[in-house]
Structures are given as C-alpha cells and as structure tokens.
Design an enzyme around this catalytic site. Structure first.
Site, mmCIF file in Angstrom:
data_model
loop_
_atom_site.group_PDB
_atom_site.id
_atom_site.type_symbol
_atom_site.label_atom_id
_atom_site.label_comp_id
_atom_site.label_asym_id
_atom_site.label_seq_id
_atom_site.Cartn_x
_atom_site.Cartn_y
_atom_site.Cartn_z
ATOM 1 N N GLU A 1 -7.195 4.612 7.605
ATOM 2 C CA GLU A 1 -6.977 6.036 7.287
ATOM 3 C C GLU A 1 -8.173 6.608 6.525
ATOM 4 O O GLU A 1 -8.530 7.773 6.705
ATOM 5 C CB GLU A 1 -5.669 6.179 6.485
ATOM 6 N N ASN B 1 0.876 -1.174 0.000
ATOM 7 C CA ASN B 1 0.000 0.000 0.000
ATOM 8 C C ASN B 1 0.911 1.222 0.000
ATOM 9 O O ASN B 1 1.480 1.572 1.032
ATOM 10 C CB ASN B 1 -0.897 -0.028 1.252
HETATM 11 C C1 PEP Z 1 -0.981 0.039 6.034
HETATM 12 O O1 PEP Z 1 -1.134 1.229 5.975
HETATM 13 O O2 PEP Z 1 -1.803 -0.705 5.492
HETATM 14 C C2 PEP Z 1 0.182 -0.484 6.762
HETATM 15 C C3 PEP Z 1 0.168 -1.725 7.145
HETATM 16 O O3 PEP Z 1 1.203 0.398 6.992
HETATM 17 P P1 PEP Z 1 2.632 0.065 7.679
HETATM 18 O O4 PEP Z 1 3.120 -1.222 7.096
HETATM 19 O O5 PEP Z 1 3.489 1.225 7.316
HETATM 20 O O6 PEP Z 1 2.377 -0.050 9.144
#
Ligand code: PEP
Length: 251
Positions: A98, A9
């Site tokens: 988010e 992502n």
């Molecule tokens: C995400 O936003 O889906 C995520 C898992 O971010 P991170 O790996 O940076 O914690």
C-alpha cells in the site's frame, strides 16, 4: 535460530482510545501461557507511545507501519526512525504494497528507510510481493527477486541478518483470497534460496520469513506448519483481539 513471528498491521484503523483498548485486550489474552512465537502489533504512529508503555511488561512488541527516508529536519508531516524508536517501538513495517502503490515508494526510498531503521535499532519487517497481473503470467519469482535485488540484498550480511521479510502477494491482501499453502510455501522457499545464494546458507536458515494476505485463524495452522513459513503479517484479523490471539495460537 530463526524466530516464529505473528505481526499485526492495524493500518489506518482505530482512534487512540480504541487502539489502547485493543492492545489492553490482547495483553490480557496473552497474560497466561507464553505464546510459541514472537508477537508484534503494528499501530499507527500516534498510538506507538501509549501502546508501548502499556505492553512493556508483556510479550507484545510494538511496530510502526512506516518511517521517514530522511534523518530529521524540514519534512513536514514525516516521522523519523529515531522518533519511532524513542516511543519504545522496536519494529517497523517497510515496503508494504500500500505504501509502494499509494505513496509511490521506490526502491531508492526504501533503501534509505531500511538504512535509517537499522541505524536506529529498529527491526524492519520488509514486505515484498507481486500484483495479480504478474502472478497470472507466472512471473512472480522474477518480480520478487527484483524487489529484493534492488533493496535489502544490497545490505551487508550483518545488517541483512537483522531484518524480517514478509511475502505478501498483493492479490491476497485484504481480499479474502489467501495464497494456497503450496503457493506460499513455494515462494518463501524461493526467497530463502535467494538469501542462501546471496548471503550463505546460515543467514538464510536464520532469516524469519512471514506470509501475509488474508491470513486468519482458519488457514494459519496449515500455513505455519510449512517448513519455510515462519509466521504471518496480519491485517484485517489483527483488529480483533480474539481473532489475532487465535492466529498466535496456531503455533
Ligand atoms: C497486510 O496488509 O499486511 C495484510 C496481510 O492484510 P490482510 O491480512 O487484511 O490481507
């Protein structure tokens, strides 16, 4: 049989040129031995078409990070599921915390998005997960159950079996704090038991459930070795091709 999946992502990172460069690097790194999992990269909307064309002859699948809750029409700034599909992308991340927190995506909105994604042949990667305040009260199971009951548990078994679930505890996203292997396995096993109750054991056994939240090359092997963890949704560590490849190699 359910698939193992490592999905990136990118969030709101990378210009078009930087994104094409990152996808090119990843494609080159994956050009050798076939990975033991499905690989997905979730790019911003504007990258979808160029990245999809770039990876057509590779193992990489492309995902959007969102789509509209309306089919088409006068919704300035929105991008429909049909438009996403027309770029060559075949996945869409929906319900990321988010989006729920900053863009006030409710269960009702998510139900519309999931339905449109499925109707347009996209595989939703449906995110769920609790905030820290809920984990501190040990109420995470009720919280996640409610998120699922209000949304994807309303689908028919046939439609439900087309999607992927990502459990992402909000306190672990982008914080460098990973859920312990036990916490992640426990929650994914719980989600699988809920699916079995709702749709039957076979559907539950065939549903890919991912863990997300500060997953990296170091913790991925132990996480992915758990019986109910079918891969990861990866934020920060998907922005560097070598780091992302190392997570893919954890399978
Ligand atoms: C995400 O936003 O889906 C995520 C898992 O971010 P991170 O790996 O940076 O914690």
């Amino acid at each position: 049989m359910r698939k193992n999946i490592v999905a990136g992502n990118w969030k709101m990172n990378k210009t078009l040129q930087e994104g094409v460069a990152l996808a090119t690097e990843l494609k080159e790194l994956l050009a050798g031995a076939k990975p033991n999992c499905e690989v997905v990269i979730g790019t911003p909307f504007i990258h979808l078409s160029a990245v999809s064309q770039l990876v057509t002859d590779s193992v990489i699948n492309v995902s959007a990070q969102n789509c509209a809750d309306k089919e088409s029409g006068a919704y300035t700034g929105e991008v429909s599921a049909a438009m996403v599909k027309s770029t060559g992308a075949n996945f869409v991340i929906l319900g990321h915390s988010e989006r729920r927190e900053y863009y006030l995506e409710t269960s009702e909105i998510l139900n519309a998005k999931v339905a449109l994604a499925l109707a347009n042949g996209l595989t939703p990667i449906y995110c769920c997960g609790e905030p820290l305040s809920v984990r501190e009260k040990d109420a995470q199971e009720d919280f996640v159950k409610k998120q699922l009951d209000e949304t994807i548990f309303n689908l028919s078994a046939d439609n439900f079996s087309k999607l992927v679930i990502a459990y992402e505890p909000i306190w672990a996203i982008g914080t460098g704090v990973t859920a312990s292997t036990e916490q992640a396995q426990e929650m994914l096993a719980f989600i699988r038991s809920l699916i079995a109750e709702k749709f039957g054991k076979e559907v539950a056994e065939n549903t890919s459930i991912l863990y997300g939240g500060s997953c990296n090359a170091k913790n991925a092997p132990e996480l992915f070795a758990q019986p109910d963890i079918d891969g990861g949704l990866i934020g920060g560590a998907s922005l560097k091709s070598v780091d992302f490849k190392a997570i893919i190699d954890a399978f």
